[in-house]
Design a protein around this motif. Structure first.
Motif, mmCIF file in Angstrom:
data_model
loop_
_atom_site.group_PDB
_atom_site.id
_atom_site.type_symbol
_atom_site.label_atom_id
_atom_site.label_comp_id
_atom_site.label_asym_id
_atom_site.label_seq_id
_atom_site.Cartn_x
_atom_site.Cartn_y
_atom_site.Cartn_z
ATOM 1 N N LEU A 1 -5.377 3.931 -7.182
ATOM 2 C CA LEU A 1 -4.184 3.090 -7.124
ATOM 3 C C LEU A 1 -4.386 1.916 -6.179
ATOM 4 O O LEU A 1 -3.754 0.865 -6.340
ATOM 5 N N LEU A 2 -5.262 2.115 -5.193
ATOM 6 C CA LEU A 2 -5.442 1.148 -4.117
ATOM 7 C C LEU A 2 -6.923 1.038 -3.778
ATOM 8 O O LEU A 2 -7.687 1.990 -3.989
ATOM 9 N N PRO A 3 -7.358 -0.079 -3.227
ATOM 10 C CA PRO A 3 -8.734 -0.135 -2.722
ATOM 11 C C PRO A 3 -8.878 0.748 -1.497
ATOM 12 O O PRO A 3 -7.897 0.994 -0.775
ATOM 13 N N ALA B 1 -12.399 7.894 1.732
ATOM 14 C CA ALA B 1 -11.256 7.245 1.095
ATOM 15 C C ALA B 1 -10.250 8.310 0.683
ATOM 16 O O ALA B 1 -10.611 9.455 0.397
ATOM 17 N N SER B 2 -8.979 7.946 0.658
ATOM 18 C CA SER B 2 -7.952 8.912 0.275
ATOM 19 C C SER B 2 -8.033 9.197 -1.225
ATOM 20 O O SER B 2 -8.715 8.494 -1.984
ATOM 21 N N GLN B 3 -7.273 10.188 -1.658
ATOM 22 C CA GLN B 3 -7.314 10.564 -3.070
ATOM 23 C C GLN B 3 -6.733 9.494 -3.979
ATOM 24 O O GLN B 3 -6.949 9.547 -5.193
ATOM 25 N N TYR B 4 -6.007 8.563 -3.433
ATOM 26 C CA TYR B 4 -5.453 7.488 -4.255
ATOM 27 C C TYR B 4 -6.192 6.165 -4.059
ATOM 28 O O TYR B 4 -5.746 5.122 -4.517
ATOM 29 N N GLU B 5 -7.348 6.233 -3.392
ATOM 30 C CA GLU B 5 -8.168 5.045 -3.156
ATOM 31 C C GLU B 5 -9.536 5.156 -3.835
ATOM 32 O O GLU B 5 -10.421 4.355 -3.544
ATOM 33 N N ARG C 1 0.818 -1.209 0.000
ATOM 34 C CA ARG C 1 0.000 0.000 0.000
ATOM 35 C C ARG C 1 0.857 1.266 0.000
ATOM 36 O O ARG C 1 0.336 2.370 0.184
ATOM 37 N N HIS C 2 2.141 1.129 -0.225
ATOM 38 C CA HIS C 2 3.031 2.282 -0.231
ATOM 39 C C HIS C 2 3.284 2.775 -1.651
ATOM 40 O O HIS C 2 3.448 1.972 -2.581
#
Length: 754
Positions: free
Chosen positions: A452-454, A426-430, A26-27
């Motif tokens: 990028l990620l769930p 959710a974060s901006q990359y989720e 998740r990094h």
């Protein structure tokens, strides 16, 4: 793109440069620029390399929270949270009207789809008053755009890539960007002897250091400098008379106002030599093209709205409009300004609200009162007004006085701690996200970003949060959207055009559904979109509106068709082109067709602001209050700062505590050494900061960076504050008379060795 690299964008400024990210679990392990992005073309600054500090910060929220009577919080389920919030807000609406429910936010940098869906929640509540960061910065400029060009949405952008002369007013694009590939463009201009950089800034910024002309004004005297430049143009007859005669009206009034300006006296009040001012005026007049960009240095300082007017007169009087290398009115994928409520006054203080936005500095006054129309509830989304707005103590008092405060965010912010309910996003990359800062000309760009990620377990994207709220509020019945659901089922075989016909028919026969359209699109069109891109459904409506507003511009970008077919083709490109899309292409003369005055001409005369030019002669900006002899710029952008979505201080590789910058003369006089500490005292508060001594500051001027003063949990979970929160030192009373924008860059202060 090599295997393992995923396309997305940086979220740390309005440019949203395209980037490639390589993941390690998740990094966000590695980051580099995306060369296929149509605007940034592989460019990125150093800040994007540290995005993992945002994505994997400690303190992420993973459950809805409800505040207990003792002020602590307890985790609750999503169903409970949505039901209770809907009940409390509905009760306030029914008792006091939807206008008592105030909305603040709509998206941080590159986090805007939630703001689009929030419109449905606001419609369900009847909430008509709103504000966000634009009301701290840009509303004065938008108001001037409306006076000159007919509507506040007639916003101009500079073609800096081709400008012979680039002018930056209260702007340091080396750090704060403001246009694509800023540092590449700045270097190109600086290296070309036929071109010139002009910087108006009290600090010798990174941009000023490479400029041909640095007008190092005294803090807060930008209006004197700009008026002197304009007066030199008029009095030496350096204006473009042919352009003004053909395209503008009201020049005579402007000429008369500037004819009485004493160039030498105004230059002197700004701390400049008359000769430098006249040299710059002549350089602007002789250039084949001039592009100008103003920013917070003048938008959050005295004479804010006047500064915007004078800046725009510089390029208009010299004819640097609607041509290559100059200023042009850009297209828009969505309209950020020109809200439905126009310039409606606020309910308690009666302050002008520009583009439907309440001035941020009056928000506490709209709450802390017994006025029957006061704001009684707030919905805050992706924003932190307890930290980001002037006079934080009073803002906290106002938030605590609300009958219901709901916060949607990724972390337990200073504002969230005061809330009755906190909903974890959710974060901006989720999640699927996009940027709506589409401000370029002649080509304009849009990028939809895939997750990028769930999502972290327990969090939801804002689109789903607002869908649940709208349903819980009873704004949509089970029968609403039935025809859309039926049309959506046919999309796999018939395509989206029949769905478009059904959508337009539905909202035409039931106009009450139009404000709820984001949720209708999410529920019906959303499930049909590829790769789980349901949150992108609202962009189908935006693409249709864009295609209807700028059909020829969209066709020039390579899209075909008419009406809904054109909009759908644009939407398909947005869905599938991961590096972003050029959605409009324009010839420069298109700018003239975007002027929205009734006669199609630029209206140069703004009587209220012309009168301000004459009144400048009565001011003496050199006068200082002995008790507060310094001018503090609260919120300087540096390489070590970013917007406040970053709470983890480890991302700052230098200047970790956010130093107070002082000139060597001031430091010597005060007995302060580099790395020592100083106490800053203003009428609003006091704080202690580490000191950096630098000859980029002039005596009497000091600066603190933005993005500091946030707390972050240590290894034991204890919150630790890093640096100074600038708005502990600012006052909500210090604001522009027209737009209400704050004077964050001009705070009277006393500085002493600590």
């Amino acid at each position: 793109m090599t295997d393992g690299w995923k396309k997305t964008a940086c979220i740390l400024c309005s440019q949203n440069c395209g980037i490639l990210v390589e993941l390690d679990g998740r990094h966000l392990a590695r980051v580099r620029g995306d060369r296929e992005h149509p605007a940034s073309q592989g460019y990125t600054c150093e800040k994007a390399l540290r995005l993992d500090y945002y994505q994997n910060a400690r303190g992420r929220l993973t459950s809805p929270l409800r505040r207990r009577p003792d002020g602590s919080f307890e985790a609750i389920g999503w169903d409970t949270a949505i039901r209770e919030i809907a009940e409390r807000l509905r009760a306030l609406r029914d008792a006091h009207g939807g206008e008592s429910i105030f909305y603040y936010g709509g998206g941080g940098q590159g986090n805007h789809l939630g703001g689009a869906y929030s419109r449905a929640t606001r419609a369900a509540l009847g909430s008509t008053y709103a504000s966000n960061a634009l009301a701290q910065e840009k509303t004065g400029e938008f108001w001037v755009d409306g006076q000159l060009f007919g509507k506040p949405r007639c916003h101009t952008s500079g073609d800096f890539e081709h400008a012979e002369v680039a002018v930056f007013v209260g702007k340091n694009p080396w750090q704060s960007h403001g246009f694509p590939r800023a540092r590449v463009t700045l270097k190109s201009i600086a290296a070309d002897p036929a071109r010139a950089l002009v910087v108006i800034d009290p600090r010798r910024s990174e941009t000023a250091q490479i400029a041909d002309y640095h007008l190092q004004v005294r803090p807060g005297t930008d209006a004197f400098c700009l008026a002197a430049l304009l007066a030199a143009l008029v009095q030496e007859d350096l204006v473009d008379h042919a352009f003004l005669a053909q395209r503008a009206s009201g020049y005579e009034a402007v000429r008369d106002a500037l004819a009485g300006v004493d160039v030498a006296a105004y230059a002197g009040k700004a701390g400049l030599s008359e000769q430098l001012v006249r040299d710059v005026a002549l350089r602007l007049a002789r250039a084949k093209s001039v592009a100008i960009l103003e920013d917070l240095g003048v938008q959050q300082a005295p004479h804010s709205t006047l500064n915007s007017y004078l800046e725009k007169l510089l390029y208009l009087l010299t004819g640097n409009f609607a041509r290559r290398g100059a200023m042009n009115i850009h297209s828009r994928f969505v309209t950020l300004v020109g809200g439905r409520d126009g310039d409606r006054a606020t309910p308690v203080t009666g302050h002008r609200g520009i583009t439907g936005l309440v001035p941020c500095n009056v928000i506490p006054d709209e709450i802390l009162t017994d006025h029957p129309k006061r704001f009684r509830a707030m919905l805050v989304e992706s924003a932190n007004p307890a930290h980001s707005l002037a006079d934080s103590p009073r803002m906290r008092e106002a938030l605590a006085a609300l009958e219901c405060l709901v916060v949607i965010d990724v972390a337990m912010t200073e504002t969230a701690r005061l809330a009755h309910y906190v909903l974890p996003a959710a974060s901006q990359y989720e999640k699927w996200e996009a940027t709506f800062f589409n401000l370029e000309f002649p080509e304009n760009y849009f990028q939809l970003r895939a997750p990028l990620l769930p999502p972290l377990e327990g969090t939801l994207p804002e689109a789903e949060i607002h869908r649940r709220l709208v349903r819980a509020l009873g704004a949509l019945s089970d029968d609403d959207g039935a025809s859309l659901r039926a049309a959506a089922r046919e999309i796999p075989t018939a395509g989206r055009l029949p769905y478009a016909m059904a959508f337009f028919a539905e909202v035409a026969t039931q106009p009450r559904l139009m404000p709820l359209a984001p949720v209708l699109l999410y529920e019906t069109l959303g499930p049909t979109l590829p790769d789980g891109a349901a949150e992108a459904a609202v962009l189908w409506g935006a693409a249709q509106t864009c295609a209807m507003s700028f059909p020829e511009s969209v066709r020039r970008a390579g899209f075909e068709g008419d009406g809904p077919a054109l909009g759908d083709q644009l939407f398909e490109a947005i869905l599938t082109r991961r590096s972003g899309v050029t959605f409009t292409v324009d010839p420069f003369e298109e700018t003239f067709r975007r002027i929205e005055t009734k006669d199609g001409r630029i209206h140069l005369e703004v009587p209220a602001l012309l009168g301000e030019i004459a009144r400048l002669s009565d001011e003496n900006p050199a006068t200082r209050d002995p008790a507060f002899p310094f001018v503090l710029s609260a919120g300087e952008r540096r390489s070590s700062t970013a917007n406040t979505i970053y709470r983890d201080p480890a991302w700052r590789k230098k200047d970790g505590l956010g130093a107070l910058r002082l000139s060597p003369d001031d430091a010597t006089r005060l007995g302060i050494v580099d790395g020592g500490r100083a106490r800053i005292t203003t009428r609003a508060g006091s704080a202690v900061a580490v000191v950096e001594i630098t000859d980029t500051m002039q005596p009497g001027h000091a600066s603190l960076p933005n993005g500091l003063g946030l707390d972050y949990p240590d290894e034991a979970g204890r919150p630790v504050v890093h640096g100074v929160a600038p708005n502990e030192l600012t006052s909500s009373a210090d604001r522009d008379g027209f737009a209400g924008t704050p004077f964050h860059k001009h705070v009277r202060a006393r500085i002493e060795a600590a």
